[in-house]
Design a protein around this motif. Structure first.
Motif, short mmCIF file in Angstrom:
data_model
loop_
_atom_site.label_atom_id
_atom_site.label_comp_id
_atom_site.label_asym_id
_atom_site.label_seq_id
_atom_site.Cartn_x
_atom_site.Cartn_y
_atom_site.Cartn_z
N HIS A 17 0.85 -1.18 0.00
CA HIS A 17 0.00 0.00 0.00
C HIS A 17 0.88 1.23 0.00
O HIS A 17 1.29 1.72 1.02
N LYS A 18 1.14 1.71 -1.18
CA LYS A 18 2.03 2.85 -1.30
C LYS A 18 1.29 4.12 -0.92
O LYS A 18 0.22 4.40 -1.45
N ASP B 282 3.17 6.43 8.12
CA ASP B 282 2.29 5.42 7.57
C ASP B 282 2.33 4.20 8.51
O ASP B 282 3.41 3.71 8.84
N PRO B 283 1.18 3.71 8.94
CA PRO B 283 1.21 2.61 9.92
C PRO B 283 1.84 1.34 9.36
O PRO B 283 2.25 0.48 10.12
N TRP B 284 1.92 1.24 8.04
CA TRP B 284 2.47 0.03 7.45
C TRP B 284 3.95 0.19 7.09
O TRP B 284 4.56 -0.74 6.57
N GLU C 248 -6.79 -2.78 7.85
CA GLU C 248 -7.03 -1.46 7.25
C GLU C 248 -7.98 -1.62 6.08
O GLU C 248 -7.64 -2.26 5.08
N PRO C 249 -9.17 -1.05 6.17
CA PRO C 249 -10.07 -1.09 5.01
C PRO C 249 -9.57 -0.10 3.96
O PRO C 249 -9.21 1.03 4.29
N ILE D 10 -10.79 1.68 0.53
CA ILE D 10 -12.03 1.88 -0.22
C ILE D 10 -11.77 2.78 -1.43
O ILE D 10 -10.65 3.22 -1.64
N GLY D 11 -12.79 3.03 -2.19
CA GLY D 11 -12.67 3.93 -3.32
C GLY D 11 -12.75 3.22 -4.66
O GLY D 11 -12.74 3.86 -5.71
N PHE E 259 -20.37 4.61 5.18
CA PHE E 259 -19.03 5.18 5.29
C PHE E 259 -18.59 5.19 6.75
O PHE E 259 -17.48 4.76 7.08
N SER E 260 -19.48 5.65 7.63
CA SER E 260 -19.14 5.68 9.06
C SER E 260 -19.20 4.29 9.67
O SER E 260 -18.40 3.95 10.54
N LEU F 26 -18.50 1.52 8.33
CA LEU F 26 -17.34 0.73 7.92
C LEU F 26 -16.07 1.21 8.61
O LEU F 26 -15.16 0.43 8.87
N ALA F 27 -16.04 2.52 8.93
CA ALA F 27 -14.80 3.12 9.46
C ALA F 27 -14.39 2.47 10.78
O ALA F 27 -13.22 2.50 11.14
N ASP G 132 -11.06 -1.17 14.56
CA ASP G 132 -11.22 -1.39 16.00
C ASP G 132 -11.97 -2.68 16.28
O ASP G 132 -11.63 -3.41 17.21
#
Lengths: 392, 210
Positions: free
Chosen positions: A6-7, A19-21, A63-64, A66-67, A358-359, A361-362, A366
């Motif tokens: 995931h760039k 970036d967490p990754w 990490e979801p 989307i888009g 959207f919310s 799924l966010a 967690d």
């Protein structure tokens, strides 16, 4: 391996934090691995990609992404007049498209202070609630399919097909309805429509008993659902979760009650809630909601008056006054809000669609932390996301 | 600002008393869907959000408006709401233009419209001057937003969306990157000077078989 998956694009250049990754986690025993779930995966309900960090079967991080179904509806809204945006609305969420379509009409009516004839108001309630039932029926089938039960899917799609046929006859489409108009609806309903709807409700009541017998007390179903995927009240506030997912956490928040729109203040219905906040609670809430929707439809059919379905003076080109309006409705998945800003021209200056999924799924990072991969499918199925609605 | 009726809610009054917001006003919910509205400097947002969170609000929506064509600043629009009763609180936060406007100038107004616009501008400027004189100046447009993702985690995705679509950055965001558009996109799609239909290379008419 991690950062290539995931760039992080241009955002990191903006000087924000890490970036967490970017840094691989400490992995002394070599047990950690990564899994891309989706975007092409039958249980991702569209095109959701979940990047999972796993230790064995357990999810350490999620990490979801989307888009993938972003169709720029909000940009399109700024490039055409209010009337031309009408067909877009039901494409945002194709499973409860009628609710979105009518909501947009109601928002614009509010801006222009247009009176809607009584008959049209009643028709809107009937078709919207039918649409809600059909959306919940689809969820019922696919949720059980996610859990490995194929039979309920066949039953619920049979019932859903009845609704689609009823709506098809009056609106001309099966899913992406464009039935609402500013001030009313396009076509009047006939006696056959009302009779068919009444007959369908009677049939569905019988089927609901079958569903309960088939599913609700099924041991395998319950063990996949009980205590799995807890989204409690605090998580809901943290992430702005609404709809059945919120009500399953015991919060009786329903826009039809909190901010009554249309003529919803005239109907008697309950807001089903549950206390478990888990998959099973969400199942209970949705099944109970179908029965409440049936109650509303029956009342609307009993009360529907004769009369016009559009105001006498049809609206063609119009320019709302400068200003801004927020209009919220309860879609099948939660609070759908339309924020319209007008600059006084016949083209909206800005239309923001606040879509519930959207919310909803966010909160997945967690909720999924510490669960098993197989539960991911069950949890995602239980919150009933529609990806085109997340991506808009 | 006069403290006349209708009465502000306790939450908004507290924000106002703490000098976190200006132009705190009660709105007609039946008219525009908002119960209350106020304007705040971007840097104050984390504190405002924390106070609202204490009061039981959740972040309902965050979006941005691009008004550069008419020479105004951009604005972040936050709406907060409650689950126990409907109470939609709108917080506007001015943001400086993220890039120079490269679209066409606004169409010149003529006659009555121009007069009306001039009067409205004058009234607006006078009101702003009066507020400044009363020791309550409007906040200056900030260069970037302040992230409230540490207060409401829902803001994480909303702020990423605003960054994606408008190029507005948020200080303190844990991982500000694109969310809906492709990660290698070199544009911000909802800026008003991007993707205008009059700039399109082909129109539907061109594609029609002749």
């Amino acid at each position: 391996m991690t950062s290539d998956l995931h760039k992080p694009g241009a955002a990191l250049a903006a000087g924000t934090s890490a970036d967490p990754w970017a840094t691989p986690p400490a992995d002394p025993d070599g047990e950690t691995y990564y899994l891309n779930m989706g975007p092409q995966h039958p249980s991702m309900h569209g095109v959701l990609r979940l990047l999972l960090e796993l230790r064995g079967e357990e999810i350490v991080k999620c990490e979801p992404i989307i888009g993938y179904a972003h169709r720029a509806h909000e940009k399109m809204a700024e490039n055409r007049n209010y009337m031309m945006f009408l067909p877009n609305t039901s494409r945002v969420d194709y499973l409860s498209g009628m609710i979105y379509n009518i909501a947009y009409c109601q928002a614009v009516e509010k801006m222009l202070a247009i009176e809607v004839p009584e008959r049209a108001e009643h028709i809107r309630v009937i078709v919207c609630e039918l649409n809600r039932v059909s959306s919940h029926l689809l969820w019922f089938g696919t949720f059980l399919l996610d859990l490995g039960g194929i039979t309920p899917f066949l039953y619920s799609f049979d019932d859903r097909e009845q609704i689609l046929s009823i709506l098809d006859r009056v609106t001309g489409s099966r899913l992406t309805y464009c039935y609402g108009r500013f001030g009313g609806v396009t076509e009047d309903v006939d006696k056959k429509f009302l009779d068919e709807t009444t007959a369908f409700l009677a049939r569905l009541r019988g089927r609901m008993a079958e569903y309960h017998a088939l599913v609700t007390d099924n041991v395998i179903f319950r063990s996949r659902c009980e205590g799995v995927g807890v989204i409690d009240r605090e998580t809901a506030i943290e992430y702005g979760v609404t709809g059945p997912t919120l009500r399953a956490a015991g919060v009786p928040y329903d826009v039809r009650r909190a901010e009554p729109y249309g003529i919803y203040d005239r109907f008697e219905f309950d807001i089903p809630t549950a206390s478990g906040a888990d998959n099973l609670a969400r199942y209970y809430v949705r099944v109970a909601e179908m029965e409440q929707s049936m109650r509303i439809i029956e009342q609307a059919i009993a009360k529907i008056p004769d009369g016009p379905i559009m105001p006498e003076k049809a609206l063609k080109r119009f320019k709302p006054d400068v200003g801004e309006h927020y209009f919220a409705v309860e879609s099948a998945r939660g609070q759908f809000g339309i924020y319209i800003v007008s600059d006084g021209s016949d083209v909206p200056f800005r239309i923001k669609l606040r879509t519930p999924s959207f919310s909803n799924l966010a909160c997945m990072p967690d909720v999924l932390r510490g669960t098993m991969v197989a539960d991911t499918i069950a949890i995602l199925g239980s919150i009933d996301i529609v990806l085109p609605e997340v991506d808009r | 600002m006069s403290d006349d009726s209708p009465q502000r809610s306790e939450s908004l009054q507290r924000l106002y008393d703490d000098k976190l917001v200006v132009q705190a006003e009660v709105r007609d919910h039946a008219q525009g869907g908002f119960h209350e509205s106020c304007i705040a400097a971007a840097a104050a947002l984390p504190e405002i959000a924390a106070k609202l969170r204490e009061d039981g609000f959740y972040l309902e929506m965050l979006t941005c408006l691009d008004r550069r064509q008419t020479g105004e600043e951009m604005a972040l629009i936050y709406t907060f709401n409650r689950f126990d009763r409907a109470h939609r609180l709108r917080v506007e936060s001015p943001i400086a233009a993220v890039a120079e406007w490269r679209g066409p100038a606004p169409a010149p107004l003529k006659g009555a419209a121009a007069k009306k616009k001039a009067e409205a501008d004058k009234a607006k400027a006078e009101a702003a001057a009066a507020r400044a004189a009363a020791g309550e100046p409007d906040p200056d447009p900030a260069a970037e937003g302040a992230s409230i993702a540490s207060v409401f985690r829902s803001a994480d995705w909303y702020e990423r969306e605003v960054y994606d679509m408008y190029g507005v950055t948020f200080a303190g965001h844990p991982d500000l990157k694109r969310i809906l558009l492709p990660e290698d996109a070199d544009f911000h799609a909802l800026l008003k000077d991007f993707g205008r239909i009059d700039e399109a290379e082909t129109t539907l008419d061109d594609q029609r078989p002749s």
